[in-house]
Design an enzyme around this catalytic site. Structure first.
Site, PDB file in Angstrom:
ATOM      1  N   ASP A  84      27.340  18.627  54.536  1.00 36.91           N
ATOM      2  CA  ASP A  84      27.020  18.274  53.159  1.00 36.91           C
ATOM      3  C   ASP A  84      26.968  19.541  52.305  1.00 36.91           C
ATOM      4  OD1 ASP A  84      25.790  17.560  50.762  1.00 36.91           O
ATOM      5  OD2 ASP A  84      24.206  16.383  51.715  1.00 36.91           O
ATOM      6  N   ILE A  85      27.874  19.659  51.359  1.00 41.43           N
ATOM      7  CA  ILE A  85      27.975  20.855  50.508  1.00 41.43           C
ATOM      8  C   ILE A  85      26.694  21.110  49.707  1.00 41.43           C
ATOM      9  CG2 ILE A  85      29.007  19.721  48.473  1.00 41.43           C
ATOM     10  CD1 ILE A  85      30.930  22.212  48.325  1.00 41.43           C
ATOM     11  N   GLY A 127      31.784  10.391  44.730  1.00 43.19           N
ATOM     12  CA  GLY A 127      32.089  11.389  45.747  1.00 43.19           C
ATOM     13  C   GLY A 127      31.215  12.625  45.674  1.00 43.19           C
ATOM     14  N   SER A 175      40.429  16.912  45.421  1.00 44.49           N
ATOM     15  CA  SER A 175      41.473  15.907  45.115  1.00 44.49           C
ATOM     16  C   SER A 175      41.874  14.983  46.265  1.00 44.49           C
ATOM     17  CB  SER A 175      42.739  16.565  44.550  1.00 44.49           C
ATOM     18  OG  SER A 175      42.552  16.937  43.207  1.00 44.49           O
ATOM     19  N   THR A 176      41.235  15.108  47.439  1.00 41.62           N
ATOM     20  CA  THR A 176      41.691  14.293  48.574  1.00 41.62           C
ATOM     21  C   THR A 176      40.974  12.946  48.677  1.00 41.62           C
ATOM     22  OG1 THR A 176      40.116  15.327  50.108  1.00 41.62           O
ATOM     23  CG2 THR A 176      42.317  16.326  49.939  1.00 41.62           C
ATOM     24  N   GLY A 177      39.998  12.706  47.810  1.00 43.08           N
ATOM     25  CA  GLY A 177      39.294  11.419  47.831  1.00 43.08           C
ATOM     26  C   GLY A 177      39.987  10.415  46.928  1.00 43.08           C
ATOM     27  N   VAL A 178      39.293   9.990  45.876  1.00 45.09           N
ATOM     28  CA  VAL A 178      39.855   8.986  44.970  1.00 45.09           C
ATOM     29  C   VAL A 178      41.103   9.482  44.227  1.00 45.09           C
ATOM     30  CG1 VAL A 178      37.727   7.658  44.642  1.00 45.09           C
ATOM     31  CG2 VAL A 178      38.226   9.560  43.112  1.00 45.09           C
ATOM     32  N   ASP A 215      31.176  14.960  43.487  1.00 44.47           N
ATOM     33  CA  ASP A 215      30.689  15.191  42.128  1.00 44.47           C
ATOM     34  C   ASP A 215      29.331  14.514  41.920  1.00 44.47           C
ATOM     35  OD1 ASP A 215      30.688  16.011  39.458  1.00 44.47           O
ATOM     36  OD2 ASP A 215      32.075  14.446  38.803  1.00 44.47           O
TER      37      ASP A 215
END
Length: 172
Positions: free
Chosen positions: A11-12, A33, A122-125, A35
């Site tokens: 977890d970032i 996500g 960018s790899t999620g939604v 964000d």
């Protein structure tokens, strides 16, 4: 490969680094996500600074980056960058994604950041192909570090197993 590049899964929002990078949207108002998780964990101070940035410059364009406090996070700063939405690779998505990493690192260097962590931008939604995104991320960061001696550690932090395995392969 630069030895300052590290890989972790987790977890970032929990990382003890100078700056974490947020895969933001252009409004900077938080979202889903990573964000949403950063805004929730960091508290209203991050959102308030984002509102000031929006009032000053009208949001953040794809590939660009802005910096705010880390609020309640262990990280001192959050660097917000807007990744490209994948459109089949025909809208300069690869260069825009590379710009996210480059511009985030430039802001980090300009603010005395020694340690920085990136999520999988960018790899999620936004549906950027994960393997391609990982290759761009690693290559861009490695190239940046060749001309920067101030940043001591760059962590790619993967939330899911699939991204972790892709980065593991690339970082060997």
């Amino acid at each position: 490969m630069d030895k300052r590049i590290k890989l972790q899964q987790g977890d970032i929002t929990k990382l003890q680094v100078d700056a974490i990078v947020n895969a933001a949207n252009s409004s900077l108002m938080g979202g889903g996500g990573v964000d949403g998780a950063i805004h929730r964990a960091g508290g209203k101070q991050i959102l308030e600074e984002c509102i000031q940035i929006v009032n000053r410059q009208g949001g953040c364009k794809t590939g660009e980056a802005v910096i705010t406090t880390g609020g309640n996070l262990p990280a001192k700063y959050v660097i917000h960058t807007v990744g490209p939405v994948w459109n089949g690779g025909k809208r300069n998505e690869e260069q825009l994604l590379a710009n996210c990493y480059n511009n985030s690192l430039k802001i980090a260097a300009n603010n005395g950041v020694k340690s920085i962590a990136f999520p999988n931008i960018s790899t999620g939604v936004y549906r950027f192909p994960k393997e391609q995104a990982a290759a761009i991320a690693v290559k861009t960061v490695d190239t940046f570090l060749q001309s920067d001696q101030d940043i001591e550690e760059v962590i790619f932090i993967c939330f899911d197993d699939e991204n972790y395995r892709l980065y593991e392969k690339l970082l060997g």
